[in-house]
Motif scaffolding. Sequence first.
Motif, short mmCIF file in Angstrom:
data_model
loop_
_atom_site.label_atom_id
_atom_site.label_comp_id
_atom_site.label_asym_id
_atom_site.label_seq_id
_atom_site.Cartn_x
_atom_site.Cartn_y
_atom_site.Cartn_z
N VAL A 58 -45.12 11.78 -63.90
CA VAL A 58 -45.64 10.35 -63.20
C VAL A 58 -45.25 9.41 -64.40
N LEU A 59 -45.63 9.79 -65.76
CA LEU A 59 -45.33 8.70 -66.80
C LEU A 59 -43.73 8.61 -67.05
N ALA A 60 -43.09 9.57 -66.89
CA ALA A 60 -41.71 9.41 -67.11
C ALA A 60 -41.03 8.28 -66.00
N ASP B 78 -60.11 18.88 -62.13
CA ASP B 78 -59.56 19.61 -63.58
C ASP B 78 -58.42 19.92 -63.84
N CYS B 79 -57.72 20.53 -62.62
CA CYS B 79 -56.35 20.87 -62.74
C CYS B 79 -55.45 19.65 -63.05
N VAL B 80 -55.67 18.31 -62.31
CA VAL B 80 -54.87 17.24 -62.67
C VAL B 80 -55.06 16.72 -64.20
N LEU B 81 -56.42 16.68 -64.65
CA LEU B 81 -56.70 16.34 -65.57
C LEU B 81 -55.99 17.10 -66.90
N ARG B 82 -55.95 18.41 -66.82
CA ARG B 82 -55.33 19.38 -67.64
C ARG B 82 -53.74 19.11 -67.72
N LEU B 83 -53.15 18.60 -66.47
CA LEU B 83 -51.64 18.56 -66.55
C LEU B 83 -51.40 17.40 -67.14
N PHE B 84 -52.23 16.03 -67.15
CA PHE B 84 -51.98 15.13 -67.64
C PHE B 84 -52.20 15.16 -69.18
N GLU B 85 -53.57 15.79 -69.44
CA GLU B 85 -53.54 15.93 -70.83
C GLU B 85 -52.57 16.84 -71.72
N SER B 86 -51.99 17.92 -70.93
CA SER B 86 -50.96 18.87 -71.70
C SER B 86 -49.67 18.17 -71.88
N HIS B 87 -49.69 16.91 -71.37
CA HIS B 87 -48.39 16.08 -71.79
C HIS B 87 -48.70 14.80 -72.50
N ALA B 88 -50.08 14.51 -72.76
CA ALA B 88 -50.40 13.19 -73.49
C ALA B 88 -49.70 12.98 -74.94
N VAL C 229 -58.87 9.55 -62.37
CA VAL C 229 -58.11 10.31 -62.94
C VAL C 229 -57.03 9.77 -63.41
N LEU C 230 -56.22 9.09 -62.77
CA LEU C 230 -55.13 8.30 -62.81
C LEU C 230 -55.36 7.00 -63.77
N THR C 231 -56.38 6.46 -63.56
CA THR C 231 -56.76 5.25 -64.37
C THR C 231 -57.25 5.54 -65.95
N SER C 232 -57.84 6.52 -65.98
CA SER C 232 -58.42 7.04 -67.39
C SER C 232 -57.05 7.38 -68.11
N HIS C 233 -56.15 8.07 -67.29
CA HIS C 233 -54.92 8.52 -68.40
C HIS C 233 -54.06 7.31 -68.69
N LEU C 234 -53.80 6.62 -67.42
CA LEU C 234 -52.70 5.60 -67.77
C LEU C 234 -53.36 4.61 -68.89
N GLU C 235 -54.53 4.23 -68.82
CA GLU C 235 -55.28 3.50 -69.84
C GLU C 235 -54.83 3.90 -71.40
N ARG C 236 -55.11 5.36 -71.53
CA ARG C 236 -54.96 6.08 -72.70
C ARG C 236 -53.58 5.64 -73.03
N LYS D 119 -47.96 15.73 -55.15
CA LYS D 119 -49.12 16.27 -55.49
C LYS D 119 -49.26 17.75 -55.45
N PRO D 120 -49.92 18.51 -56.40
CA PRO D 120 -50.51 18.06 -57.29
C PRO D 120 -49.76 17.31 -58.43
N LEU D 121 -50.29 16.01 -58.80
CA LEU D 121 -49.38 15.37 -60.06
C LEU D 121 -49.22 16.20 -61.31
N ASP D 122 -47.81 15.96 -61.64
CA ASP D 122 -47.64 16.23 -63.17
C ASP D 122 -47.66 15.03 -63.85
N GLY D 123 -48.43 15.09 -65.29
CA GLY D 123 -48.57 14.05 -65.87
C GLY D 123 -47.42 13.44 -66.57
#
Length: 408
Positions: free
Chosen positions: A144-146, A13-23, A49-56, A137-141
């Motif tokens: 990672v994307l940058a 959940d923490c990783v998901l929130r980090l990714f979603e906060s920067h979507a 988690v990574l797959t879902s976010h990167l595909e978005r 880790k924990p990854l920051d969304g």
Amino acid sequence: MQKPLTCLRSGIDCVLRLFESHAMVSETPSESKAKTILIVDDMPANLGVLTSHLERQGYMAVVAQGGEEGIERARFVRPDLILLDVMMPGLDGFETCRQLKATPATRDIPVVFMTGLTDTSDKLTGFAVGGVDYVTKPLDGAEVLARIDTHLTLYGLRQRLEEQNEKMQAEIVARRETEAALLRSNTELEQLAYVASHDMQEPLRMVASYLQIVAQRYKGQLDADADEFIGYAVDGAKRMQALINDLLAYSRVGTKARPFEPIDCNRVLDIALGNLTVAIAESGANVTRGPLPVLMGDPSQLLQLFQNLVSNAIKFKRGASVTVRISAELAGDAWRLSVSDDGIGIAEEYFDRIFVLFQRLHGRGEYPGTGIGLAICKKIVERHGGEISVQSKVGVGSTFSFTIPRRG
């Protein structure tokens, strides 16, 4: 104390929130469309988690649960970038990267490590085995994307640069092959001109000799037309001999060239003026000169160069006499030597044409010659690594200048 499953869910959940906060920050990273990212991690939850976010974000994600599987997927898929976990059972991330970089098909793919290791030595190990970057880790969304976007851009630029380098190398090879073929062709043409001109001399000399005998023996015994026709034939034979001699001189610039050696241009000019003594006297020419340098060159060719230029200056005079001046000056890494006169001059539109074979600006009745002399001068100067040019004004005079690089 929390149960292990609760901790795992909390971490996800923490990783998901980090990714979603920067979507909103990275919804359309530059050039992310159709880019394939290979994610190598032994934790299925992390992969999801990574797959879902990167595909978005528009990336195509491919996953592998371990180093050996990651190597196989990389060879098959050829991804644009690899996200590689370090701490994995069996083949860890460092060894996986080392094997990827040892394989030609995958060695150029950028590898970004995902790790909880923070020691400098671990980071240096990652760079040493071929990684281009790392995320902790924990990854920051956003991070990672940058980093993905940055390294995909760099990878694309490097690929384009390599393609351009390959294209340039191919063009260089093709140009060298063309230059080599042109050199062979020019050499063959020069040899052909030399052989043809040389072999033509003897029969032409015989024709000219017998025509002269006929002209001397039968002059006045035939009608006026016959005498005129014989005169035309003798004159044509003489002009042909002069043309062949000049063609031989032109071909010898390439075929009979001598190695360069230190040449005192003052002595060379002395010889040239000595050879032109009669022409100078008959034309009433006043020849002046300044000090000339010592150059690396072919002595016989430099002699011919000076003699042709001074002879031209004497030939194309305006009145009863002509003034000719020979001088030299430094021009950067070369010497510029000039032959100036106050003769008839040349119109500007003919400045380039006069250095081409068989180009004449005047009829044979006005000024004798074959139209080859200045072409020989140009070829000699170019063989010495220089350039020749003319500055002139009709009714004022001309200055022919040529450069010879300073060597040694």
